[in-house]
Design a protein around this motif. Sequence first.
Motif, PDB file in Angstrom:
ATOM      1  N   GLY A  71      55.011  38.334  56.601  1.00  0.00           N
ATOM      2  CA  GLY A  71      54.933  38.210  57.869  1.00  0.00           C
ATOM      3  C   GLY A  71      53.715  39.022  58.563  1.00  0.00           C
ATOM      4  N   GLU A  72      53.795  40.493  58.266  1.00  0.00           N
ATOM      5  CA  GLU A  72      52.852  41.385  58.621  1.00  0.00           C
ATOM      6  C   GLU A  72      51.388  41.037  58.251  1.00  0.00           C
ATOM      7  N   ASP A  74      50.788  37.880  58.129  1.00  0.00           N
ATOM      8  CA  ASP A  74      50.476  36.375  58.498  1.00  0.00           C
ATOM      9  C   ASP A  74      50.265  35.393  57.363  1.00  0.00           C
ATOM     10  N   LEU A  75      50.873  35.507  56.320  1.00  0.00           N
ATOM     11  CA  LEU A  75      50.854  34.632  55.216  1.00  0.00           C
ATOM     12  C   LEU A  75      52.150  33.642  55.277  1.00  0.00           C
ATOM     13  N   ARG A  77      55.904  33.034  58.200  1.00  0.00           N
ATOM     14  CA  ARG A  77      56.629  33.297  59.246  1.00  0.00           C
ATOM     15  C   ARG A  77      58.089  32.763  59.098  1.00  0.00           C
ATOM     16  N   LYS A  79      61.298  31.487  61.390  1.00  0.00           N
ATOM     17  CA  LYS A  79      61.858  30.606  62.403  1.00  0.00           C
ATOM     18  C   LYS A  79      63.147  30.185  62.250  1.00  0.00           C
ATOM     19  N   THR A  93      51.613  29.398  57.123  1.00  0.00           N
ATOM     20  CA  THR A  93      50.616  29.614  58.178  1.00  0.00           C
ATOM     21  C   THR A  93      49.255  29.320  57.759  1.00  0.00           C
ATOM     22  N   LYS A  95      46.829  31.063  57.880  1.00  0.00           N
ATOM     23  CA  LYS A  95      46.154  32.086  57.173  1.00  0.00           C
ATOM     24  C   LYS A  95      46.412  32.019  55.846  1.00  0.00           C
TER      25      LYS A  95
END
Length: 133
Positions: A71-72, A74-75, A77, A79, A93, A95
């Motif tokens: 998550g840091e 951005d690979l 996330r 929810k 994501t 990325k």
Amino acid sequence: MPVHNAPDQLLGILRETIVALVRRDGHDLSARQLGVFLTVYMSDGPHTVRGLAAALNVSKPAITRALDRLGELDLARRKTDPQDRRSVLVQRTVKGNGFLREVRGMMVEADKTTRTLAPSEPANSENAARKAG
């Protein structure tokens, strides 16, 4: 017809890929983080912490720590599942998709490299030990 790689060639591909990952600009992923990442991106979802822990046979806290790092970067996330607010879904994501393409490219290059190298014996083989002794 699929190409079958010898075990040493597969290890060479793995080594070359990991070396390329380490040398590239940006952050490294641990083996666990990479395992979670690849599971999320290469298998059908939805993915949950519980499901990933079961699939990888590791604890839920280990998955949570890996997801924190992903998550840091951005690979991936997390929810909250709209169907069951107690459950957390892991999402891909843009990325992360790019990183997966990059890893694929590294593996293709590693495969080319290992195919062109002359086969060699591992340093710890019986033959190497006999030659040394």
